[in-house]
Design an enzyme around this catalytic site. Sequence first.
Site, PDB file in Angstrom:
ATOM      1  N   GLN A 143       4.056  -6.265   8.645  1.00  0.00           N
ATOM      2  CA  GLN A 143       4.125  -7.703   8.939  1.00  0.00           C
ATOM      3  C   GLN A 143       4.245  -7.913  10.450  1.00  0.00           C
ATOM      4  O   GLN A 143       5.007  -7.220  11.097  1.00  0.00           O
ATOM      5  CB  GLN A 143       5.339  -8.306   8.242  1.00  0.00           C
ATOM      6  CG  GLN A 143       5.225  -8.301   6.725  1.00  0.00           C
ATOM      7  CD  GLN A 143       4.383  -9.443   6.201  1.00  0.00           C
ATOM      8  OE1 GLN A 143       3.980 -10.329   6.949  1.00  0.00           O
ATOM      9  NE2 GLN A 143       4.096  -9.411   4.921  1.00  0.00           N
ATOM     10  N   GLU A 151      -0.577  -1.298  -5.198  1.00  0.00           N
ATOM     11  CA  GLU A 151      -1.335  -1.606  -3.985  1.00  0.00           C
ATOM     12  C   GLU A 151      -2.646  -0.841  -4.022  1.00  0.00           C
ATOM     13  O   GLU A 151      -2.692   0.304  -4.461  1.00  0.00           O
ATOM     14  CB  GLU A 151      -0.479  -1.220  -2.756  1.00  0.00           C
ATOM     15  CG  GLU A 151      -1.207  -0.987  -1.459  1.00  0.00           C
ATOM     16  CD  GLU A 151      -1.881  -2.236  -0.900  1.00  0.00           C
ATOM     17  OE1 GLU A 151      -1.270  -3.316  -0.918  1.00  0.00           O
ATOM     18  OE2 GLU A 151      -3.038  -2.105  -0.453  1.00  0.00           O
ATOM     19  N   CYS A 207      -4.940 -18.859  19.329  1.00  0.00           N
ATOM     20  CA  CYS A 207      -4.119 -20.009  18.947  1.00  0.00           C
ATOM     21  C   CYS A 207      -5.044 -21.179  18.638  1.00  0.00           C
ATOM     22  O   CYS A 207      -6.059 -21.350  19.290  1.00  0.00           O
ATOM     23  CB  CYS A 207      -3.217 -20.443  20.107  1.00  0.00           C
ATOM     24  SG  CYS A 207      -1.902 -19.276  20.472  1.00  0.00           S
ATOM     25  N   CYS A 239       0.188 -21.491  27.405  1.00  0.00           N
ATOM     26  CA  CYS A 239      -0.839 -20.568  27.882  1.00  0.00           C
ATOM     27  C   CYS A 239      -1.994 -21.375  28.452  1.00  0.00           C
ATOM     28  O   CYS A 239      -2.479 -22.312  27.812  1.00  0.00           O
ATOM     29  CB  CYS A 239      -1.330 -19.713  26.724  1.00  0.00           C
ATOM     30  SG  CYS A 239      -2.759 -18.710  27.110  1.00  0.00           S
ATOM     31  N   CYS A 257      -0.545 -16.475   1.284  1.00  0.00           N
ATOM     32  CA  CYS A 257      -0.993 -16.805   2.640  1.00  0.00           C
ATOM     33  C   CYS A 257      -2.136 -17.818   2.580  1.00  0.00           C
ATOM     34  O   CYS A 257      -2.779 -18.094   3.584  1.00  0.00           O
ATOM     35  CB  CYS A 257      -1.408 -15.547   3.390  1.00  0.00           C
ATOM     36  SG  CYS A 257      -2.642 -14.598   2.519  1.00  0.00           S
ATOM     37  N   TYR A 297       0.500  -6.098  -5.144  1.00  0.00           N
ATOM     38  CA  TYR A 297      -0.051  -6.220  -3.780  1.00  0.00           C
ATOM     39  C   TYR A 297       1.075  -5.843  -2.806  1.00  0.00           C
ATOM     40  O   TYR A 297       1.406  -6.604  -1.903  1.00  0.00           O
ATOM     41  CB  TYR A 297      -0.530  -7.641  -3.480  1.00  0.00           C
ATOM     42  CG  TYR A 297      -1.434  -8.245  -4.521  1.00  0.00           C
ATOM     43  CD1 TYR A 297      -2.818  -8.106  -4.412  1.00  0.00           C
ATOM     44  CD2 TYR A 297      -0.914  -8.950  -5.597  1.00  0.00           C
ATOM     45  CE1 TYR A 297      -3.648  -8.677  -5.362  1.00  0.00           C
ATOM     46  CE2 TYR A 297      -1.751  -9.504  -6.554  1.00  0.00           C
ATOM     47  CZ  TYR A 297      -3.122  -9.376  -6.433  1.00  0.00           C
ATOM     48  OH  TYR A 297      -3.946  -9.952  -7.372  1.00  0.00           O
TER      49      TYR A 297
HETATM   50  N1  SAH Z   1       3.533  -7.406   0.187  1.00  0.00           N
HETATM   51  C1  SAH Z   1       3.102  -6.691   1.363  1.00  0.00           C
HETATM   52  C2  SAH Z   1       1.614  -6.846   1.696  1.00  0.00           C
HETATM   53  C3  SAH Z   1       0.942  -8.130   1.352  1.00  0.00           C
HETATM   54  S1  SAH Z   1      -0.696  -8.270   1.994  1.00  0.00           S
HETATM   55  C4  SAH Z   1       3.969  -7.075   2.541  1.00  0.00           C
HETATM   56  O1  SAH Z   1       4.681  -8.075   2.479  1.00  0.00           O
HETATM   57  O2  SAH Z   1       3.958  -6.367   3.528  1.00  0.00           O
HETATM   58  C5  SAH Z   1      -1.688  -8.079   0.560  1.00  0.00           C
HETATM   59  C6  SAH Z   1      -1.902  -6.637   0.146  1.00  0.00           C
HETATM   60  O3  SAH Z   1      -2.715  -6.624  -1.025  1.00  0.00           O
HETATM   61  C7  SAH Z   1      -2.648  -5.784   1.156  1.00  0.00           C
HETATM   62  O4  SAH Z   1      -1.864  -4.649   1.432  1.00  0.00           O
HETATM   63  C8  SAH Z   1      -3.949  -5.400   0.426  1.00  0.00           C
HETATM   64  O5  SAH Z   1      -4.383  -4.102   0.755  1.00  0.00           O
HETATM   65  C9  SAH Z   1      -3.561  -5.488  -1.001  1.00  0.00           C
HETATM   66  N2  SAH Z   1      -4.622  -5.752  -1.997  1.00  0.00           N
HETATM   67  C10 SAH Z   1      -5.770  -6.449  -1.840  1.00  0.00           C
HETATM   68  N3  SAH Z   1      -6.411  -6.569  -3.021  1.00  0.00           N
HETATM   69  C11 SAH Z   1      -5.649  -5.936  -3.958  1.00  0.00           C
HETATM   70  C12 SAH Z   1      -5.775  -5.739  -5.367  1.00  0.00           C
HETATM   71  N4  SAH Z   1      -6.812  -6.213  -6.047  1.00  0.00           N
HETATM   72  N5  SAH Z   1      -4.804  -5.049  -5.994  1.00  0.00           N
HETATM   73  C13 SAH Z   1      -3.737  -4.571  -5.326  1.00  0.00           C
HETATM   74  N6  SAH Z   1      -3.570  -4.729  -3.981  1.00  0.00           N
HETATM   75  C14 SAH Z   1      -4.511  -5.404  -3.311  1.00  0.00           C
END
Ligand code: SAH
Length: 464
Positions: free
Chosen positions: A286, A336, A80, A71, A419, A315
């Site tokens: 994702q 979540e 990026c 790019c 992450c 989460y």
């Molecule tokens: N496992 C999922 C999302 C992971 S991202 C996937 O693979 O698609 C992390 C997620 O944690 C987000 O959706 C966010 O809203 C949630 N989150 C953030 N803090 C949290 C908490 N204290 N308890 C539960 N979920 C939480």
Amino acid sequence: MKKNDTAVVEITDIGVNGEGIGKVNGYALFIKDAVIGDQVEVKVMKAKKNYGYARLMKIIEPSADRVEPKCVYARKCGGCQIQEMSYKKQLAFKEQKVRGNLERIGGFAPELLDEVMEPIVGMESPFHYRNKAQFPFGTDKEGNPVTGFYAGRTHDIIANTDCTLGVPVNQEILEIILEFMRRHGVASYDERTGKGLIRHVLIRYGFTTKEIMVCLVLNGSEIPHAEELLEKLRGMEGMTSISISPNTERTNVIMGNSYEVLWGQGYITDYIGNIRYQISPLSFYQVNPVQTEKLYSLAMDYAELQGGETVWDLYCGIGTISLFLAQKAGQVYGVEIIPQAIEDARRNADINGIENAKFYVGKAEEVLPEYYESFAREHDGKTARADVIVVDPPRKGCDETLLDTIVKMQPEKVVYVSCDSATLARDLKILCGNGYELKKVRTVDQFPMTVHVETIVLLQRETL
Ligand code: SAH
């Protein structure tokens, strides 16, 4: 060194944001866009006592790992950070970053890491991998509408409809919208004045279904002559959902709180493995479906489910990992914090005919301890058990209360998807100090050309 000094530097290291690091008589300079192995001429922009930031002025001798970016805006654009580094080197850098954090923050011995770290999972083709893009709109000096990406750390728009990380249909959609805006004098939103209509466009593309979603974020509630725009967009093969999301707040938040369908359905459908997901404009999903499938397959491998296990997915977002694992588990519980995500999770369980997944809205660090306590009350003090606990927290990692409860529940396995390898290392240190053993670590490159990195870890309960 002081501001405006120039120097010739050999780049010997990479910083956490992908910048090159070089030393002049022991004084460290952080140089954006310089690649490890480069010899560069730089100008100091900001000088602190022990280190400074410098601008890359000239490449005197390019590194063997330096490549021509695909790019032309790679250097300016904030999207990026390391496009000028060969992909092979990017992978090595990411792996090293995770390893370094596990050693320094986690306190894990290099010999152990040699044993448990499996090779990073890269992409065969590391461009055009994103299934989602949010393009901001602005106005150029001549008053024409433009769209593209923000330059690094600013809100200046670099006009570019051809992002190399996005899918090719993005460009066609953006050109249709720009042409429509020019023809009808529809203005881009201006952050400084709060005037103008079109703020952003969200585009989503189902990699397996080829379905397209377009959602225009408006500083208002309708688009003049919308019918004409719809006509053009509708003509595109795969167009499935066209909507608007009103957002009249003066905020950096991109999407509004709601959306209204103008044409088609309110969602697109896509698959990860053989699980089908409905994705609406406001759902989290994702962004790199190719790598996500590899990541979830690893989660499945690491969990080694036989069919009867109790699994917690903390989460869980829209239940992606939960539903993937439910195929082989006895019962899955997802937790979540965002209520709409749990609505999506339940609907996704439904459309896939999955009946052994149950979802709770709340904080993982509250829901799990409460479950643990109430289980004990209702079962004469017996301990609530789980076979596998999966966590996939945001960057800040897991709360200590949650880690405590995990330890008390004594799952055979903990699968940690992360992450941010710094908070991962911190949390692993706690778990490994409380009866768990580090068995496998694997980095998955979900975001080529950027410094972001995803890691999956398997912990096994020590047998006493
Ligand atoms: N496992 C999922 C999302 C992971 S991202 C996937 O693979 O698609 C992390 C997620 O944690 C987000 O959706 C966010 O809203 C949630 N989150 C953030 N803090 C949290 C908490 N204290 N308890 C539960 N979920 C939480």
